[in-house]
Motif scaffolding. Structure first.
Motif, PDB file in Angstrom:
ATOM      1  N   THR A  32      -3.510   2.090  -2.630  1.00 49.86           N
ATOM      2  CA  THR A  32      -4.515   0.919  -2.875  1.00 49.86           C
ATOM      3  C   THR A  32      -4.808  -0.050  -2.049  1.00 49.86           C
ATOM      4  OG1 THR A  32      -2.422  -0.326  -3.301  1.00 49.86           O
ATOM      5  CG2 THR A  32      -2.881   1.009  -5.243  1.00 49.86           C
ATOM      6  N   ALA A  33      -5.803  -0.990  -2.313  1.00 48.42           N
ATOM      7  CA  ALA A  33      -6.024  -2.078  -1.449  1.00 48.42           C
ATOM      8  C   ALA A  33      -4.841  -3.130  -1.444  1.00 48.42           C
ATOM      9  CB  ALA A  33      -7.376  -3.005  -1.889  1.00 48.42           C
ATOM     10  N   GLY A  34      -3.937  -2.914  -0.446  1.00 49.05           N
ATOM     11  CA  GLY A  34      -2.776  -3.637  -0.254  1.00 49.05           C
ATOM     12  C   GLY A  34      -1.872  -3.678  -1.520  1.00 49.05           C
ATOM     13  N   ALA A  35      -0.635  -4.371  -1.353  1.00 47.83           N
ATOM     14  CA  ALA A  35       0.179  -4.595  -2.636  1.00 47.83           C
ATOM     15  C   ALA A  35      -0.705  -5.272  -3.655  1.00 47.83           C
ATOM     16  CB  ALA A  35       1.267  -5.364  -2.358  1.00 47.83           C
ATOM     17  N   SER A  36      -1.483  -6.002  -3.402  1.00 48.27           N
ATOM     18  CA  SER A  36      -2.219  -6.872  -4.275  1.00 48.27           C
ATOM     19  C   SER A  36      -3.039  -5.818  -5.360  1.00 48.27           C
ATOM     20  CB  SER A  36      -3.413  -7.650  -3.499  1.00 48.27           C
ATOM     21  OG  SER A  36      -2.821  -8.719  -2.902  1.00 48.27           O
ATOM     22  N   GLY A  37      -3.534  -4.810  -4.657  1.00 48.50           N
ATOM     23  CA  GLY A  37      -4.315  -3.758  -5.559  1.00 48.50           C
ATOM     24  C   GLY A  37      -3.051  -2.977  -6.354  1.00 48.50           C
ATOM     25  N   ALA A  38      -2.101  -2.812  -5.798  1.00 51.10           N
ATOM     26  CA  ALA A  38      -1.159  -2.218  -6.431  1.00 51.10           C
ATOM     27  C   ALA A  38      -0.512  -2.867  -7.761  1.00 51.10           C
ATOM     28  CB  ALA A  38       0.064  -1.630  -5.653  1.00 51.10           C
ATOM     29  N   LEU A  39      -0.418  -4.301  -7.655  1.00 53.87           N
ATOM     30  CA  LEU A  39       0.262  -5.122  -8.568  1.00 53.87           C
ATOM     31  C   LEU A  39      -0.624  -4.995  -9.785  1.00 53.87           C
ATOM     32  CD1 LEU A  39       1.648  -7.994  -6.265  1.00 53.87           C
ATOM     33  CD2 LEU A  39       2.766  -6.650  -8.228  1.00 53.87           C
ATOM     34  N   LEU A  40      -2.189  -5.084  -9.337  1.00 53.75           N
ATOM     35  CA  LEU A  40      -3.408  -5.287 -10.333  1.00 53.75           C
ATOM     36  C   LEU A  40      -3.370  -4.055 -11.255  1.00 53.75           C
ATOM     37  CD1 LEU A  40      -6.469  -6.744  -9.134  1.00 53.75           C
ATOM     38  CD2 LEU A  40      -5.441  -7.288 -11.152  1.00 53.75           C
ATOM     39  N   LEU A  41      -3.216  -2.698 -10.378  1.00 51.79           N
ATOM     40  CA  LEU A  41      -3.223  -1.400 -11.166  1.00 51.79           C
ATOM     41  C   LEU A  41      -2.143  -1.488 -11.954  1.00 51.79           C
ATOM     42  CD1 LEU A  41      -4.422   1.366  -9.183  1.00 51.79           C
ATOM     43  CD2 LEU A  41      -5.791   0.104 -10.558  1.00 51.79           C
ATOM     44  N   ALA A  42      -0.898  -1.784 -11.660  1.00 50.22           N
ATOM     45  CA  ALA A  42       0.199  -1.664 -12.390  1.00 50.22           C
ATOM     46  C   ALA A  42       0.419  -2.465 -13.695  1.00 50.22           C
ATOM     47  CB  ALA A  42       1.636  -1.821 -11.637  1.00 50.22           C
ATOM     48  N   LEU A  43      -0.039  -3.704 -13.296  1.00 46.07           N
ATOM     49  CA  LEU A  43      -0.031  -4.634 -14.760  1.00 46.07           C
ATOM     50  C   LEU A  43      -1.392  -4.129 -15.587  1.00 46.07           C
ATOM     51  CD1 LEU A  43       0.784  -7.999 -12.798  1.00 46.07           C
ATOM     52  CD2 LEU A  43       2.253  -6.617 -14.192  1.00 46.07           C
TER      53      LEU A  43
ATOM     54  N   VAL B   7      10.811   4.045 -12.832  1.00 45.71           N
ATOM     55  CA  VAL B   7      10.448   2.437 -12.170  1.00 45.71           C
ATOM     56  C   VAL B   7       9.220   2.694 -11.260  1.00 45.71           C
ATOM     57  CG1 VAL B   7      11.665   0.858 -10.561  1.00 45.71           C
ATOM     58  CG2 VAL B   7      13.040   2.317 -11.936  1.00 45.71           C
ATOM     59  N   LEU B   8       8.440   1.613 -11.448  1.00 46.27           N
ATOM     60  CA  LEU B   8       6.983   1.610 -10.762  1.00 46.27           C
ATOM     61  C   LEU B   8       7.424   0.690  -9.482  1.00 46.27           C
ATOM     62  CD1 LEU B   8       6.031   1.727 -13.855  1.00 46.27           C
ATOM     63  CD2 LEU B   8       4.012   0.953 -12.634  1.00 46.27           C
ATOM     64  N   VAL B   9       7.110   1.375  -8.425  1.00 50.63           N
ATOM     65  CA  VAL B   9       7.547   0.557  -7.012  1.00 50.63           C
ATOM     66  C   VAL B   9       6.419   0.466  -6.032  1.00 50.63           C
ATOM     67  CG1 VAL B   9       8.757   0.939  -4.880  1.00 50.63           C
ATOM     68  CG2 VAL B   9       9.834   1.588  -7.054  1.00 50.63           C
ATOM     69  N   LEU B  10       6.052  -0.598  -5.676  1.00 55.13           N
ATOM     70  CA  LEU B  10       4.824  -0.757  -4.918  1.00 55.13           C
ATOM     71  C   LEU B  10       5.256  -1.222  -3.384  1.00 55.13           C
ATOM     72  CD1 LEU B  10       3.689  -4.008  -4.847  1.00 55.13           C
ATOM     73  CD2 LEU B  10       4.125  -3.579  -7.200  1.00 55.13           C
ATOM     74  N   ALA B  11       4.292  -0.897  -2.637  1.00 54.88           N
ATOM     75  CA  ALA B  11       4.613  -1.488  -1.032  1.00 54.88           C
ATOM     76  C   ALA B  11       3.268  -1.703  -0.426  1.00 54.88           C
ATOM     77  CB  ALA B  11       5.626  -0.487  -0.533  1.00 54.88           C
ATOM     78  N   SER B  12       3.480  -1.742   0.842  1.00 57.77           N
ATOM     79  CA  SER B  12       2.141  -2.085   1.511  1.00 57.77           C
ATOM     80  C   SER B  12       2.148  -1.819   3.001  1.00 57.77           C
ATOM     81  CB  SER B  12       1.935  -3.623   1.557  1.00 57.77           C
ATOM     82  OG  SER B  12       0.820  -4.248   2.175  1.00 57.77           O
ATOM     83  N   PHE B  13       0.911  -1.768   3.522  1.00 58.30           N
ATOM     84  CA  PHE B  13       0.999  -1.734   5.087  1.00 58.30           C
ATOM     85  C   PHE B  13       0.811  -3.202   5.584  1.00 58.30           C
ATOM     86  CE2 PHE B  13      -0.240   2.723   3.964  1.00 58.30           C
ATOM     87  CZ  PHE B  13       0.524   3.351   4.735  1.00 58.30           C
ATOM     88  N   SER B  14       0.681  -4.121   4.841  1.00 62.32           N
ATOM     89  CA  SER B  14       0.658  -5.298   5.410  1.00 62.32           C
ATOM     90  C   SER B  14       1.625  -6.043   6.318  1.00 62.32           C
ATOM     91  CB  SER B  14       0.513  -6.265   4.189  1.00 62.32           C
ATOM     92  OG  SER B  14      -1.050  -6.081   3.596  1.00 62.32           O
ATOM     93  N   LYS B  15       3.081  -5.952   6.080  1.00 61.26           N
ATOM     94  CA  LYS B  15       3.934  -6.576   6.620  1.00 61.26           C
ATOM     95  C   LYS B  15       4.778  -5.683   7.513  1.00 61.26           C
ATOM     96  CE  LYS B  15       2.739  -9.493   3.474  1.00 61.26           C
ATOM     97  NZ  LYS B  15       2.647 -11.086   3.348  1.00 61.26           N
TER      98      LYS B  15
END
Ligand SMILES: Cc1ncc(COP(=O)(O)O)c(C=O)c1O
Length: 387
Positions: free
Chosen positions: A98-109, A226-234
């Motif tokens: 996804t586009a960052g964790a932000s994209g993952a949060l939006l998709l999941a929700l 369980v839905l788990v999201l992560a990111s390359f940001s941090k």
């Protein structure tokens, strides 16, 4: 023509932190020296092998759209990394880039939260989550979480707050703004309670890898539901590259794929090709050295803040934030932060962005800044607070 944004846009609260950042910029523009302990991104950039991989992708014109769920190579590399670090078998078919964790949060929700249903989140927590829920027509219910539970919810708290409107729970571990992790046995108990209610659990592991007192863990070990999201940001220091991922139950992936195709086609191709190099031994050595550096900074900053009179009720074990109680200074954290900025040239984030529960007592202090800057910030705060 209509000159008014839709109510879902009008009603979103701004990032209050921008108010103080704007003031910091104004002061800096007027020649003042400002030290930022406000930053939510690493002061490092992508290491050389990742930069080289991005350059190669551009030179070789590998810049077309990719599949909506991400390239097979990156989905496999992410799955392989779970095996390498956690000895966990994750089917690459469950990994959605996804586009960052932000994209993952939006998709999941978007995939899980029905209109008018409610999702429980800790207070304090990352502000965008409440707004994502609202934009999607759902509601966030904030669960006050204090120092006694390390600013994180417990299974009992979730049980007590759950009612017929509740659909699920979203929490981050380690958390922004508190830097605290939910212990695996607590998370397991939370997952069990939610299963008992046929709800969903989303765990934001964006600070995965930035753990200082124990080996990192992942909620994926709790089961495939369980839905788990992560990111390359941090941990991977790639905030502006806009790349993250979501690991979802396999039955959900086709819905996520349709959402991704429609909402943004695919994540950045160049960033995806480059991110493959994040898992090389060379890059891993760099990331692990940076993690050590963050740990050293935390070990400097927490005692230094306490010595200055801040109350740090919980030592953060991850991310790069200290959530500090300023009650002893007799001001609310909003005016305290502005005074500190104007008088001492040190920028911290008032708690207001992160929720309502006691947030006027707390500031978030980030140690995503060089050690000499942290030391100078402490000197300045000492002069200001002990005038
Ligand atoms: C807890 C948490 N989740 C999600 C995000 C979004 O990060 P990104 O979209 O850069 O991966 C942030 C950013 O600071 C965060 O702190």
């Amino acid at each position: 023509m209509r000159r008014q944004a839709a109510s879902r846009a009008r009603n979103i609260e701004p990032f209050y932190v921008m108010e103080i950042v704007k003031e910091a910029q104004r002061l800096a523009g007027a020649g003042r020296s400002i030290i930022h302990l406000s930053i939510g991104e690493p002061d490092f950039s992508a290491p050389p092998p990742v930069q080289a991989a991005a350059t190669r992708a551009i030179e070789e014109s590998r810049t077309q759209y990719t599949p909506a769920l991400g390239t097979d190579a990156l989905r496999e590399a992410i799955a392989a990394d779970y095996r390498r670090r956690f000895d966990l078998a994750v089917d690459p078919g469950r990994v959605v880039v996804t586009a960052g964790a932000s994209g993952a949060l939006l998709l999941a929700l978007a995939a899980m939260l029905e209109r008018d249903h409610c999702i429980l989140m800790p207070d304090p927590s990352y502000p965008c989550n409440r707004h994502f829920a609202a934009v999607l027509g759902g509601r966030a219910r904030l669960l006050p979480c204090g120092p006694v539970t390390r600013f994180q919810p417990t299974a009992e708290m979730i049980e007590a707050a759950w009612d017929a409107d509740c659909a699920g729970v979203l929490l981050a571990s380690p958390s922004n703004p508190t830097g605290t992790t939910v212990a695996p046995h607590v998370l397991s108990a939370i997952a069990d309670r939610i299963r008992g209610r046929s709800g969903f659990l989303i765990v934001d592991e964006i600070y995965q890898g930035l753990s200082y007192d124990h080996a990192p863990t992942t909620a994926l070990a709790l089961g495939e539901d369980v839905l788990v999201l992560a990111s390359f940001s941090k941990y991977f220091s790639m905030t502006g590259w806009r790349l993250g991922w979501l690991v979802a139950p396999d039955w959900l992936v086709p819905s996520l794929e349709k959402l991704a195709q429609n909402l943004y086609i695919c994540p950045s191709a160049i960033a995806q090709h480059a991110a493959l190099a994040c898992f090389s031994d060379e890059a891993t050595a760099v990331y692990e050295e940076r993690r050590e550096e963050f740990r050293r900074r935390r070990d400097f900053l927490v005692p230094a803040l306490r010595d200055l009179g801040f109350d740090v009720p919980v030592v953060p074990d991850g991310a790069f934030y200290v959530y500090a109680d300023i009650g002893r200074f007799g001001a609310d954290s909003w005016s305290f932060a502005f005074e500190l900025l104007r008088e001492a040239g040190v920028c911290v984030v008032p708690g207001r962005d992160f929720g309502q529960a006691e947030t006027s007592r707390y500031v978030r202090v980030s140690y995503a800044n060089k050690r000499d800057q942290l030391e100078e910030a402490v000197r300045r705060m000492r002069r200001y607070l002990h005038r």
